[in-house]
Design a protein around this motif. Structure first.
Motif, mmCIF file in Angstrom:
data_model
loop_
_atom_site.group_PDB
_atom_site.id
_atom_site.type_symbol
_atom_site.label_atom_id
_atom_site.label_comp_id
_atom_site.label_asym_id
_atom_site.label_seq_id
_atom_site.Cartn_x
_atom_site.Cartn_y
_atom_site.Cartn_z
ATOM 1 N N GLU A 44 0.847 -1.195 0.000
ATOM 2 C CA GLU A 44 0.000 0.000 0.000
ATOM 3 C C GLU A 44 0.877 1.238 0.000
ATOM 4 O O GLU A 44 1.901 1.291 0.673
ATOM 5 C CB GLU A 44 -0.901 0.002 1.236
ATOM 6 C CG GLU A 44 -1.810 1.215 1.312
ATOM 7 C CD GLU A 44 -2.698 1.230 2.550
ATOM 8 O OE1 GLU A 44 -3.621 2.051 2.585
ATOM 9 O OE2 GLU A 44 -2.449 0.433 3.478
ATOM 10 N N SER A 47 -1.491 6.502 -2.720
ATOM 11 C CA SER A 47 -2.477 6.567 -3.803
ATOM 12 C C SER A 47 -3.216 5.259 -4.055
ATOM 13 O O SER A 47 -4.259 5.257 -4.703
ATOM 14 C CB SER A 47 -1.801 7.022 -5.098
ATOM 15 O OG SER A 47 -0.813 6.086 -5.465
ATOM 16 N N GLY A 48 -2.688 4.132 -3.566
ATOM 17 C CA GLY A 48 -3.378 2.879 -3.848
ATOM 18 C C GLY A 48 -2.607 1.655 -3.391
ATOM 19 O O GLY A 48 -1.792 1.720 -2.467
ATOM 20 N N TYR A 49 -2.867 0.554 -4.090
ATOM 21 C CA TYR A 49 -2.272 -0.739 -3.748
ATOM 22 C C TYR A 49 -1.589 -1.330 -4.978
ATOM 23 O O TYR A 49 -2.015 -1.104 -6.103
ATOM 24 C CB TYR A 49 -3.345 -1.723 -3.276
ATOM 25 C CG TYR A 49 -4.165 -1.196 -2.128
ATOM 26 C CD1 TYR A 49 -3.723 -1.338 -0.822
ATOM 27 C CD2 TYR A 49 -5.362 -0.552 -2.361
ATOM 28 C CE1 TYR A 49 -4.468 -0.847 0.233
ATOM 29 C CE2 TYR A 49 -6.113 -0.054 -1.314
ATOM 30 C CZ TYR A 49 -5.666 -0.200 -0.018
ATOM 31 O OH TYR A 49 -6.401 0.295 1.017
ATOM 32 N N ILE A 110 -11.630 0.453 -4.302
ATOM 33 C CA ILE A 110 -10.715 0.622 -5.437
ATOM 34 C C ILE A 110 -11.421 1.409 -6.537
ATOM 35 O O ILE A 110 -12.602 1.193 -6.806
ATOM 36 C CB ILE A 110 -10.297 -0.766 -5.984
ATOM 37 C CG1 ILE A 110 -9.641 -1.601 -4.883
ATOM 38 C CG2 ILE A 110 -9.396 -0.645 -7.192
ATOM 39 C CD1 ILE A 110 -8.434 -0.977 -4.267
ATOM 40 N N ASP A 111 -10.689 2.297 -7.189
ATOM 41 C CA ASP A 111 -11.204 3.001 -8.358
ATOM 42 C C ASP A 111 -11.002 2.088 -9.571
ATOM 43 O O ASP A 111 -9.926 2.059 -10.170
ATOM 44 C CB ASP A 111 -10.466 4.324 -8.539
ATOM 45 C CG ASP A 111 -11.022 5.162 -9.678
ATOM 46 O OD1 ASP A 111 -11.985 4.712 -10.345
ATOM 47 O OD2 ASP A 111 -10.498 6.275 -9.900
ATOM 48 N N GLN A 114 -9.543 3.255 -13.029
ATOM 49 C CA GLN A 114 -8.117 3.560 -13.149
ATOM 50 C C GLN A 114 -7.217 2.350 -12.881
ATOM 51 O O GLN A 114 -5.996 2.457 -12.961
ATOM 52 C CB GLN A 114 -7.750 4.683 -12.171
ATOM 53 C CG GLN A 114 -8.489 5.969 -12.411
ATOM 54 C CD GLN A 114 -8.140 6.581 -13.760
ATOM 55 O OE1 GLN A 114 -6.992 6.586 -14.162
ATOM 56 N NE2 GLN A 114 -9.147 7.085 -14.451
ATOM 57 N N ALA A 115 -7.801 1.209 -12.530
ATOM 58 C CA ALA A 115 -7.017 0.017 -12.195
ATOM 59 C C ALA A 115 -6.335 -0.551 -13.438
ATOM 60 O O ALA A 115 -6.877 -0.495 -14.539
ATOM 61 C CB ALA A 115 -7.916 -1.026 -11.552
ATOM 62 N N THR A 127 -2.228 -2.802 -10.369
ATOM 63 C CA THR A 127 -2.081 -1.469 -9.806
ATOM 64 C C THR A 127 -3.489 -0.977 -9.535
ATOM 65 O O THR A 127 -4.266 -0.758 -10.464
ATOM 66 C CB THR A 127 -1.346 -0.535 -10.780
ATOM 67 O OG1 THR A 127 -0.095 -1.153 -11.130
ATOM 68 C CG2 THR A 127 -1.087 0.822 -10.168
ATOM 69 N N PRO A 129 -5.613 1.872 -7.752
ATOM 70 C CA PRO A 129 -5.695 3.153 -7.046
ATOM 71 C C PRO A 129 -6.902 3.198 -6.105
ATOM 72 O O PRO A 129 -7.941 2.601 -6.382
ATOM 73 C CB PRO A 129 -5.833 4.181 -8.173
ATOM 74 C CG PRO A 129 -6.274 3.422 -9.350
ATOM 75 C CD PRO A 129 -5.876 1.992 -9.167
ATOM 76 N N LYS A 130 -6.719 3.891 -4.993
ATOM 77 C CA LYS A 130 -7.812 4.051 -4.039
ATOM 78 C C LYS A 130 -8.860 4.990 -4.617
ATOM 79 O O LYS A 130 -8.534 5.946 -5.325
ATOM 80 C CB LYS A 130 -7.287 4.633 -2.726
ATOM 81 C CG LYS A 130 -6.327 3.722 -1.999
ATOM 82 C CD LYS A 130 -5.793 4.398 -0.745
ATOM 83 C CE LYS A 130 -4.780 3.533 -0.037
ATOM 84 N NZ LYS A 130 -4.200 4.205 1.135
ATOM 85 N N LYS A 131 -10.108 4.697 -4.297
ATOM 86 C CA LYS A 131 -11.197 5.570 -4.730
ATOM 87 C C LYS A 131 -11.154 6.817 -3.863
ATOM 88 O O LYS A 131 -11.069 6.737 -2.641
ATOM 89 C CB LYS A 131 -12.547 4.876 -4.580
ATOM 90 C CG LYS A 131 -13.690 5.656 -5.185
ATOM 91 C CD LYS A 131 -14.975 4.875 -5.088
ATOM 92 C CE LYS A 131 -15.191 4.162 -6.401
ATOM 93 N NZ LYS A 131 -16.493 3.514 -6.478
#
Length: 142
Positions: A44, A47-49, A110-111, A114-115, A127, A129-131
């Motif tokens: 993590e 911006s995301g995971y 998760i967004d 944009q994944a 990849t 990204p967090k929403k």
């Protein structure tokens, strides 16, 4: 009740240890991998995971990734190619056909728009990204 004995019994392991290299297990003796055998690493950042999953020998077309909120689901179709040629005797075959699936939950949504997913040398890299959560706004009352 009838009890089934697995092919990897204590008796088989005993002889394998006595004469390694001379004992050959029966054809198709190993079961399909369990879901835990899709080994993953999850990292993590702000911006995301980033998820790395081991999927050796699985073609890109046979991998399926789905996202639902904060739940990530991985599915891999594994195919065995049995080939019989004249004069050959198969002593052991461990490759098989089947599906392996695994799901896990992340702390935040998760967004999905944009994944990104990429596979390279048997490693699936996601990849995620967090929403973005919009902050609460106070409404003016008229």
């Amino acid at each position: 009740m009838n009890s089934l004995v697995s092919r990897g019994s204590l008796f088989d392991d005993f002889f394998k240890d006595l004469a390694p290299g001379f004992y050959v297990r029966p054809l198709h003796g190993d079961p399909l991998p369990s879901p835990a055998q899709i080994k993953i690493d999850v990292k993590e950042n702000d911006s995301g995971y980033v998820v790395h999953a081991e999927v050796p020998g699985v073609a890109k077309e046979d991998l399926h990734v789905s996202l639902d909120g904060n739940v990530v689901s991985l599915r891999a179709e594994v195919r065995q190619h049995d080939q019989k040629t004249e004069g050959d005797k198969v002593l052991r075959a461990e490759r098989y056909y089947g599906a392996v699936a695994r799901s896990f939950q992340l702390p935040t949504d998760i967004d999905a728009t944009q994944a990104r997913a990429k596979v390279d040398n048997g490693v699936l890299t996601l990849t995620l990204p967090k929403k973005l959560v919009s902050s609460a706004q106070r409404l003016h009352i008229e």
